[in-house]
Design a protein around this motif. Structure first.
Motif, mmCIF file in Angstrom:
data_model
loop_
_atom_site.group_PDB
_atom_site.id
_atom_site.type_symbol
_atom_site.label_atom_id
_atom_site.label_comp_id
_atom_site.label_asym_id
_atom_site.label_seq_id
_atom_site.Cartn_x
_atom_site.Cartn_y
_atom_site.Cartn_z
ATOM 1 N N ARG A 23 0.821 -1.312 -0.186
ATOM 2 C CA ARG A 23 0.037 0.109 0.110
ATOM 3 C C ARG A 23 0.879 1.249 0.120
ATOM 4 O O ARG A 23 0.789 2.173 -0.698
ATOM 5 N N VAL A 24 1.990 1.312 0.646
ATOM 6 C CA VAL A 24 2.781 2.531 1.025
ATOM 7 C C VAL A 24 3.482 2.729 -0.657
ATOM 8 O O VAL A 24 3.600 3.864 -0.956
ATOM 9 N N ARG A 25 4.037 1.503 -1.153
ATOM 10 C CA ARG A 25 4.702 1.390 -2.511
ATOM 11 C C ARG A 25 3.739 2.426 -3.559
ATOM 12 O O ARG A 25 4.175 3.068 -4.565
ATOM 13 N N HIS A 26 2.435 2.229 -3.401
ATOM 14 C CA HIS A 26 1.425 2.876 -4.297
ATOM 15 C C HIS A 26 0.946 4.149 -4.151
ATOM 16 O O HIS A 26 0.008 4.621 -4.757
ATOM 17 N N ARG A 27 1.596 4.877 -2.860
ATOM 18 C CA ARG A 27 1.156 6.074 -2.520
ATOM 19 C C ARG A 27 1.995 7.172 -3.349
ATOM 20 O O ARG A 27 3.131 6.854 -3.562
ATOM 21 N N ALA A 29 4.321 10.654 -3.719
ATOM 22 C CA ALA A 29 5.205 11.268 -3.160
ATOM 23 C C ALA A 29 4.520 12.360 -2.164
ATOM 24 O O ALA A 29 5.200 12.541 -0.954
ATOM 25 N N TYR A 31 1.723 11.934 -0.227
ATOM 26 C CA TYR A 31 1.522 11.175 1.134
ATOM 27 C C TYR A 31 2.749 10.722 1.741
ATOM 28 O O TYR A 31 2.878 10.772 2.923
ATOM 29 N N LEU A 32 3.806 10.223 1.317
ATOM 30 C CA LEU A 32 4.951 9.998 1.717
ATOM 31 C C LEU A 32 5.576 11.063 2.434
ATOM 32 O O LEU A 32 6.171 10.848 3.695
ATOM 33 N N ALA A 33 5.526 12.330 1.795
ATOM 34 C CA ALA A 33 6.170 13.463 2.301
ATOM 35 C C ALA A 33 5.383 14.054 3.801
ATOM 36 O O ALA A 33 5.838 14.171 4.814
ATOM 37 N N LEU A 35 3.462 11.766 5.388
ATOM 38 C CA LEU A 35 3.915 10.690 6.595
ATOM 39 C C LEU A 35 5.136 11.039 7.145
ATOM 40 O O LEU A 35 4.988 11.234 8.510
ATOM 41 N N ASP A 36 6.284 11.636 6.584
ATOM 42 C CA ASP A 36 7.343 11.777 6.959
ATOM 43 C C ASP A 36 7.371 12.944 7.966
ATOM 44 O O ASP A 36 7.728 12.988 8.921
ATOM 45 N N TYR A 39 5.863 12.011 11.436
ATOM 46 C CA TYR A 39 6.668 11.352 12.184
ATOM 47 C C TYR A 39 7.661 12.469 12.831
ATOM 48 O O TYR A 39 7.809 12.314 13.921
#
Length: 85
Positions: A23-27, A29, A31-33, A35-36, A39
């Protein structure tokens, strides 16, 4: 399906972990930014410790034990602590 929901070495959760990774691999950039950033904004972020889980179960367990030892010093360990050792 054999092995479903098991981590290497027979630990439960591999199915969930693999699914989460997919699921994360299909998100995107963005979304990942986010998430980062989330955290990194946690007050405890500076105390987070990275444990390399890309190795055998015994090495991961030893690394986790080393990280947690100061926190758990003096805490009575229950029967599950040694169940899979």
């Amino acid at each position: 399906m054999p092995g479903r929901g098991r981590l290497p070495g027979g630990h439960p959760g591999a199915g969930a972990a693999a699914g989460a990774g997919a699921r994360v691999r299909h998100r995107g950039a963005g979304y990942l930014a986010a998430l980062d950033e989330g955290y990194r904004s946690l007050p405890e972020f500076g105390s987070f410790v990275v444990v390399d889980a890309d190795t055998d179960a015994a090495a991961v367990r030893a690394a986790l034990d080393a990280v947690l030892a100061p926190t758990l010093r003096g805490v009575k360990k229950g029967p599950l602590y040694n169940a899979r050792r």
